[in-house]
Design a protein around this motif. Structure first.
Motif, PDB file in Angstrom:
ATOM      1  N   GLY A 102      -2.764   2.492  -3.407  1.00  0.00           N
ATOM      2  CA  GLY A 102      -1.424   2.150  -2.960  1.00  0.00           C
ATOM      3  C   GLY A 102      -1.168   2.585  -1.534  1.00  0.00           C
ATOM      4  O   GLY A 102      -1.771   3.540  -1.034  1.00  0.00           O
ATOM      5  N   ARG A 133       2.879   0.103   5.065  1.00  0.00           N
ATOM      6  CA  ARG A 133       3.512  -1.192   4.781  1.00  0.00           C
ATOM      7  C   ARG A 133       4.285  -1.690   5.999  1.00  0.00           C
ATOM      8  O   ARG A 133       4.206  -2.871   6.361  1.00  0.00           O
ATOM      9  CB  ARG A 133       4.424  -1.085   3.563  1.00  0.00           C
ATOM     10  CG  ARG A 133       5.278  -2.327   3.299  1.00  0.00           C
ATOM     11  CD  ARG A 133       5.912  -2.331   1.927  1.00  0.00           C
ATOM     12  NE  ARG A 133       4.934  -2.648   0.902  1.00  0.00           N
ATOM     13  CZ  ARG A 133       4.587  -3.883   0.559  1.00  0.00           C
ATOM     14  NH1 ARG A 133       5.138  -4.918   1.175  1.00  0.00           N
ATOM     15  NH2 ARG A 133       3.691  -4.102  -0.382  1.00  0.00           N
ATOM     16  N   VAL A 163      -0.980  -3.256   4.527  1.00  0.00           N
ATOM     17  CA  VAL A 163      -1.124  -3.237   3.071  1.00  0.00           C
ATOM     18  C   VAL A 163      -2.474  -3.789   2.626  1.00  0.00           C
ATOM     19  O   VAL A 163      -3.186  -3.176   1.828  1.00  0.00           O
ATOM     20  CB  VAL A 163       0.016  -4.016   2.389  1.00  0.00           C
ATOM     21  CG1 VAL A 163      -0.210  -4.077   0.879  1.00  0.00           C
ATOM     22  CG2 VAL A 163       1.358  -3.366   2.689  1.00  0.00           C
ATOM     23  N   PRO A 216       2.633   1.611  -5.101  1.00  0.00           N
ATOM     24  CA  PRO A 216       3.117   1.802  -3.731  1.00  0.00           C
ATOM     25  C   PRO A 216       3.705   3.208  -3.603  1.00  0.00           C
ATOM     26  O   PRO A 216       4.632   3.563  -4.335  1.00  0.00           O
ATOM     27  CB  PRO A 216       4.191   0.718  -3.587  1.00  0.00           C
ATOM     28  CG  PRO A 216       4.546   0.310  -4.976  1.00  0.00           C
ATOM     29  CD  PRO A 216       3.324   0.528  -5.800  1.00  0.00           C
ATOM     30  N   ALA A 225       9.094  -1.927  -5.849  1.00  0.00           N
ATOM     31  CA  ALA A 225       8.662  -3.016  -4.979  1.00  0.00           C
ATOM     32  C   ALA A 225       9.313  -4.324  -5.430  1.00  0.00           C
ATOM     33  O   ALA A 225       9.533  -4.540  -6.619  1.00  0.00           O
ATOM     34  CB  ALA A 225       7.144  -3.131  -5.025  1.00  0.00           C
TER      35      ALA A 225
END
Length: 257
Positions: free
Chosen positions: A134, A140, A145, A176, A186
């Motif tokens: 993650g 991100r 990612v 994540p 998410a």
């Protein structure tokens, strides 16, 4: 015909619960799930080391209810003060183990190389390994990612016998980091995109069974969002943290449709 294993609903208890509290929780879950757990699901409990034996006794004989370890050291034995060997987990009644959880990576500073060693050694010891991957919020935000997830997957599985892996021995958990314990989840499109990326990478790494290895979602999973998450493409279960510490909330997640 697909041989994809059942959905896996895993509860990571982290550093919570004394032995008495763990037995009470495990007993409550075993009773509460008996009549409501859908046929297509399995339950995995991941309690602290000190409660493993007691929880194993509590859930013994319960169908589709499994026990796992949160961590181990990649050696059969040795002078590793404070550590535990995978064979000790098996001796305590475990069939599964976590590796690469974000808290191990970011709080306890475990490297990708060490995670790879643990993944391979755990499989050799007979454990079903759940490799967690993650991205952080910073990764991100900077559009990393894809590189992060692919990198963690490839590095974490680098020492695994690719021809010896089967879907009933390996699971990937996408978590994540920014959504763990924060209450943030998410967005649907983010989960679908991440799981699709993981699936394609697994298909490249394991041409024989990459489309059947389970991919779990982890990150502030709760009763009110579990059903929607489990309904998404390439989501084959969930890895639950805080909500797994209460009978009512974990039972609701496990039975969510």
């Amino acid at each position: 015909m697909s041989t994809t294993p059942k959905m896996l609903i895993a509860g990571n208890w982290k550093m919570y619960k004394t032995e008495a509290q763990a037995v009470e929780l495990a007993s409550g879950l075993a009773a509460g799930l008996r009549d409501v757990l859908p046929e297509d699901r399995e339950i995995l409990l991941l309690p602290p080391f000190t409660t493993l034996k007691a929880v194993a006794e509590t859930i013994r004989g319960r169908e589709r209810l499994f026990l796992g370890g949160q961590n181990f050291y990649p050696s059969s034995e040795g002078a590793f003060t404070g550590e535990i060997a995978p064979f000790m987990l098996v001796d305590a009644g475990c069939t599964h183990a976590l590796v690469g959880h974000s808290e191990r990576r970011h709080v306890l500073k475990e490297s990708d190389r060490f995670i790879a060693q643990k993944t391979a050694f755990g499989l050799q010891a007979g454990l079903h390994m759940i490799l967690c991957i993650g991205e952080t919020l910073d990764q991100r935000t900077h559009g990393s990612v894809e590189n992060v997830l692919k990198g963690q997957l490839r590095l974490g599985l680098a020492e695994v016998d690719k021809d010896g892996v089967t879907p009933d021995r390996l699971t990937i958990a996408y978590e994540p980091v920014w959504a763990i314990g924060t209450g943030k989840v998410a967005q649907t499109e983010d989960i679908v995109a991440a799981h699709d990326l993981v699936r394609k990478t697994l298909q490249e790494l394991f041409p024989r069974c990459g489309d059947e290895i389970r991919i779990l979602y982890g990150g502030s999973v709760k009763p009110d969002n579990a059903g929607a998450i489990l309904d998404l493409d390439n989501v084959n279960g969930v890895l639950v943290g805080g909500a797994s510490l209460q009978v009512d909330s974990f039972t609701a997640i496990a039975s969510a449709v």
